[in-house]
Design an enzyme around this catalytic site. Structure first.
Site, PDB file in Angstrom:
ATOM      1  N   LYS A 143      -1.052   0.787  37.509  1.00  0.00           N
ATOM      2  CA  LYS A 143      -1.812   1.868  36.889  1.00  0.00           C
ATOM      3  C   LYS A 143      -3.000   2.315  37.771  1.00  0.00           C
ATOM      4  CE  LYS A 143       0.524   2.305  33.013  1.00  0.00           C
ATOM      5  NZ  LYS A 143       1.601   1.320  32.886  1.00  0.00           N
TER       6      LYS A 143
HETATM    7  C1  LIG Z   1       2.027   0.825  31.337  1.00  0.00           C
HETATM    8  C2  LIG Z   1       2.156   1.469  30.024  1.00  0.00           C
HETATM    9  C3  LIG Z   1       1.983   0.775  28.821  1.00  0.00           C
HETATM   10  C4  LIG Z   1       1.856  -0.706  28.722  1.00  0.00           C
HETATM   11  O1  LIG Z   1       0.971  -1.296  29.534  1.00  0.00           O
HETATM   12  P1  LIG Z   1       1.123  -2.806  30.052  1.00  0.00           P
HETATM   13  O2  LIG Z   1      -0.257  -3.101  30.525  1.00  0.00           O
HETATM   14  O3  LIG Z   1       2.125  -2.823  31.163  1.00  0.00           O
HETATM   15  O4  LIG Z   1       1.517  -3.650  28.893  1.00  0.00           O
HETATM   16  C5  LIG Z   1       2.014   1.482  27.641  1.00  0.00           C
HETATM   17  N1  LIG Z   1       2.235   2.799  27.625  1.00  0.00           N
HETATM   18  C6  LIG Z   1       2.434   3.505  28.748  1.00  0.00           C
HETATM   19  C7  LIG Z   1       2.641   4.980  28.668  1.00  0.00           C
HETATM   20  C8  LIG Z   1       2.425   2.857  29.989  1.00  0.00           C
HETATM   21  O5  LIG Z   1       2.676   3.571  31.092  1.00  0.00           O
END
Ligand SMILES: *Cc1c(COP(=O)(O)O)cnc(C)c1O
Length: 396
Positions: free
Chosen positions: A186
């Protein structure tokens, strides 16, 4: 988008602080932690950056969504409306609190279509969860009107759009609750981590207790804390939070870099009139995490995606065929492949999703999304733009 690209001395320094005193847990151990409260510091920084009163950091984005739903008292048999295009975490979190994820069509914003949302509401609906996929948002104003009319919770999944805004408000801060992921890929990464933001004191208070076994965090003796309600362990470690502090400080420059690279690529594509773009609502500003384009047909989108790869343009995605992000490939959800027994209420609720979503298919079939990276030199982005034009022209 990936914050790991700009991992540097700042992250190392924050982590070293934690290693120097060895306290990897966010609570307790005051005499030996040398004043370091990395999770708490990250929460202050996050609330400040997102212009909300409160922030709670947790172990993942999925955990953030689960905690947010629990704080809003969403549970057994309640329905939560979510888009057909998102990450699997959306329905996982809804199911984790015993509620039913109800899929809903998207529009040319590539997330929830307000008209489809309106049509999906039943007496069981408790919340609407727009997911700001690939750096941009739904018509949040229209969705908020629906929430107000039916007394529903607006929970924003801003995991892929940190740094964007709507109506002058940071994405995530517009609804009742907003969630971020700080996983490894992210824009802001902790390695693993997540965050919840809200202006509600009630939700914030519930979040810190719920995410730590229901402990009330009163007094200095962990063993003597009481537990006003049931909780789980969704805590982040101090090591992960430390990384996030350094990463969040870089958010403005990260978004500026994304915008610059995105604009170069978009300008290059302007010479192809057949390429159109995902709609960004009027008062919205993208985070520029991805450049999302529409080709005239599904066939051409598939071909363009292949051609981009063949021309050496990496990190472009054809989500329509993707196992993680589009409902068509979520057979584990659609066929209810659960290890443990699902309640009858959830089983029958989930049946609603076994239908076609033609509007979603029409948009996603034509969509190609290209990740915007941070470490490209200007020459590399320019060359990339040239290659993208060549690749797409070759299939038109
Ligand atoms: C990455 C993501 C999540 C979940 O995040 P994690 O930290 O990997 O559990 C939820 N929603 C969206 C749209 C994402 O891209």
């Amino acid at each position: 988008m990936p914050g790991f690209e700009i991992f540097g001395d700042e992250e190392k320094k924050e982590v070293q602080d934690v290693l120097d005193n060895g306290v990897l847990m966010r609570y307790g151990f005051d005499p030996i932690r040398n004043g370091h409260h990395k999770a708490l510091e990250l929460e202050k920084d996050l609330a400040n950056k997102m212009q909300t009163k409160y922030a709670q950091v947790v172990s993942s984005g999925t955990a953030a969504l689960s905690v947010a739903l629990a704080c809003a008292e969403i549970g057994a048999g309640d329905e939560v409306i979510m888009p057909t295009f998102t990450f699997v975490a959306s329905f996982e979190a809804i199911l984790s609190v015993g509620a039913v994820p109800v899929l809903c069509d998207i529009d040319d914003t590539l997330t929830l279509d307000p008209k489809a949302v309106d049509a999906a509401i039943t007496p069981k609906t408790k919340a609407i969860m727009p997911v700001h996929m690939c750096g941009s948002m739904a018509d949040l104003g229209a969705i908020k009107d629906i929430c107000d009319k039916h007394n529903l919770i607006l929970l924003e999944d801003a995991c892929q759009a940190i740094g964007g805004s709507y109506d002058g408000k940071p994405l995530g801060s517009y609804g009742d609750l907003g969630c971020f992921s700080f996983d490894y890929v992210k824009t802001v990464t902790c390695g693993e981590g997540g965050g919840i933001i809200t202006n509600s004191e009630k939700y914030a208070d519930r979040a810190h207790m719920y995410h730590d076994h229901g402990h009330d965090h009163i007094g200095n003796d962990r063993g003597a804390e009481s537990h006003p309600f049931l909780g789980y362990n969704y805590r982040i470690s101090e090591l992960n939070a430390a990384v996030g502090i350094a990463q969040l400080r870089k958010l403005d420059s990260t978004i500026a870099t994304q915008e610059k690279n995105y604009t170069i690529l978009k300008n290059a594509l302007q010479e192809i009139s057949e390429v159109t773009y995902r709609r960004v609502p009027k008062t919205g500003i993208e985070s520029y995490a991805f450049l999302n384009i529409f080709l005239p047909t599904e066939d051409l989108a598939r071909k363009a995606h292949k051609a981009l790869g063949a021309h050496g343009v990496d990190a472009c995605f054809y989500w329509f065929d993707n196992n993680w992000h589009y409902y068509k490939k979520w057979e584990h959800l659609l066929e209810q492949k659960s290890l443990s027994k699902l309640s009858e209420e959830v089983r029958s609720g989930l049946q609603k999703n076994n239908r076609s979503f033609e509007a979603s298919d029409a948009w996603m079939g034509r969509t190609v999304s290209c990740l915007i990276k941070l470490n490209w030199t200007e020459a590399e982005v320019t060359e990339r733009g040239t290659k993208m034009v060549e690749a797409i022209k070759s299939v038109l």
